[in-house]
Design an enzyme around this catalytic site. Structure first.
Site, short mmCIF file in Angstrom:
data_model
loop_
_atom_site.label_atom_id
_atom_site.label_comp_id
_atom_site.label_asym_id
_atom_site.label_seq_id
_atom_site.Cartn_x
_atom_site.Cartn_y
_atom_site.Cartn_z
CD GLU A 40 5.46 20.38 33.45
OE1 GLU A 40 4.46 19.69 33.25
OE2 GLU A 40 5.62 21.12 32.72
CB SER A 41 7.36 22.37 28.58
OG SER A 41 6.12 22.87 29.12
CG HIS A 47 2.19 11.48 24.65
ND1 HIS A 47 3.11 11.50 24.94
CD2 HIS A 47 1.20 12.22 25.13
CE1 HIS A 47 3.13 12.71 26.11
NE2 HIS A 47 1.86 13.05 26.09
CB ILE A 100 -1.04 12.65 28.93
CG1 ILE A 100 -1.41 11.10 28.14
CG2 ILE A 100 -0.81 12.59 30.30
CD1 ILE A 100 -0.25 10.30 28.25
NE ARG A 101 -0.34 17.36 33.84
CZ ARG A 101 0.02 18.60 34.24
NH1 ARG A 101 -1.19 19.40 34.46
NH2 ARG A 101 1.28 19.05 34.15
NE ARG A 139 3.32 23.96 31.11
CZ ARG A 139 3.14 24.43 32.34
NH1 ARG A 139 3.10 25.46 32.73
NH2 ARG A 139 3.52 23.40 33.08
CB CYS A 177 3.13 16.20 24.87
SG CYS A 177 1.80 16.56 25.91
CD GLU A 181 5.28 9.32 22.95
OE1 GLU A 181 4.88 9.70 22.13
OE2 GLU A 181 5.25 9.94 24.12
#
Ligand code: GLN
Length: 212
Positions: free
Chosen positions: A50-51, A192, A139-140, A110, A81, A194
Site C-alpha cells: 500500500e503506497s 506482481h 492486484i488493485r 492509483r 505495483c 514475485e
C-alpha cells in the site's frame, strides 16, 4: 560483481516473496529497513503493498533521504505495483500526503484497474525479456497514463482477460494500458512477478544490478 546484493524495502508489503524470487534469480537478497542496510546493497526492490502506508513508513524509518540519494547516484531500483507508485513523479488518485521518490518521469493512476475489478491476470510481453509473455497478476494495480521522453515503455496490456476491464474503463476494447516501464536503472511494473514463480523479471533486474 558476481553476486549483487539486492535489498527489498521491508516496511510493508510482500517482502518475503521478493527476497525468495531474487535469491532464486541469483542475488544476495535481504530485507532492508534502515539506512545502514541500504548502504550495503547494490540495488533495491520496492514491493507491492500500500503506497500510502509505505510512504508514511519511509519517513518514520528515516529512509527517504537515503533512498533519494541512492537513486540520484544511479542505484538500480525495481518497483512493483505500490513500488511503481513510489517511483513515479506524479500520482493520480493518491492521498494528498503521500510522497514517492519521483525517479521515473511518469504519471500513474492509483487503483486504476481496481475501479472495475480488484484483481485479474493477463499475458504481458516485456521488451528485453525473451520467451513467452508474462502471466501477469494485477492486484488493485496502477496503470501509467503518461511517460516522459526518457522513459521506455516495456510492457502493455491490451488483450485477453484484461479486455473487458480495459474496455469498460476506457470505452474501447482495443485500448492499451502501459504496465511496465524503464528509465535508466529504474524499472517498474503494475503487476506482481514475485507471486507466480516466473523468475525472468527478477533475473532481468539482478542482471541490471550486476552490470550497473
Ligand atoms: N493499490 C495499492 C497502492 O495504492 C497498490 C496495490 C498493490 O501493491 N498490490 O499502493
Amino acid at each position: 560483481m558476481a553476486t549483487p546484493a539486492i535489498g527489498v524495502l521491508a516496511l510493508q508489503g510482500d517482502v518475503r516473496e521478493h527476497v525468495a524470487a531474487l535469491t532464486a534469480a541469483g542475488a544476495d537478497a535481504r530485507p532492508v529497513r534502515r539506512p545502514g542496510e541500504l548502504d550495503a546493497v547494490d540495488g533495491l526492490v520496492i514491493p507491492g503493498g500500500e503506497s500510502t502506508t509505505i510512504s508514511k513508513l519511509v519517513d518514520i524509518f528515516e529512509m527517504r533521504e537515503p533512498i533519494d540519494k541512492r537513486i540520484a547516484d544511479g542505484m538500480p531500483v525495481y518497483g512493483s505495483c505500490a513500488g511503481m507508485i513510489m517511483l513515479a513523479t506524479e500520482v493520480l488518485d493518491g492521498r494528498a500526503d503521500q510522497r514517492g521518490f519521483a525517479g521515473i518521469d511518469m504519471t500513474v493512476r492509483r487503483n486504476a484497474f481496481g475501479r472495475q475489478v480488484d484483481s485479474f491476470e493477463a499475458p504481458v510481453e516485456i521488451t528485453g525479456v525473451p520467451g513467452d509473455p508474462f502471466y501477469a497478476v494485477f492486484i488493485r494495480a496502477p496503470w501509467v497514463e503518461r511517460v516522459g521522453p526518457a522513459v521506455e515503455v516495456i510492457g502493455t496490456v491490451s488483450g485477453g482477460p484484461a479486455v473487458e476491464v480495459i474496455g469498460t474503463v476506457s470505452g474501447g476494447p482495443a485500448a492499451e494500458r502501459i504496465v511496465a516501464v524503464r528509465q535508466g536503472n529504474l524499472l517498474a511494473t503494475s503487476f506482481h512477478p514475485e507471486l507466480t514463480g516466473d523468475l525472468r523479471l527478477h533475473a532481468y533486474f539482478v542482471e541490471l544490478a550486476r552490470t550497473a
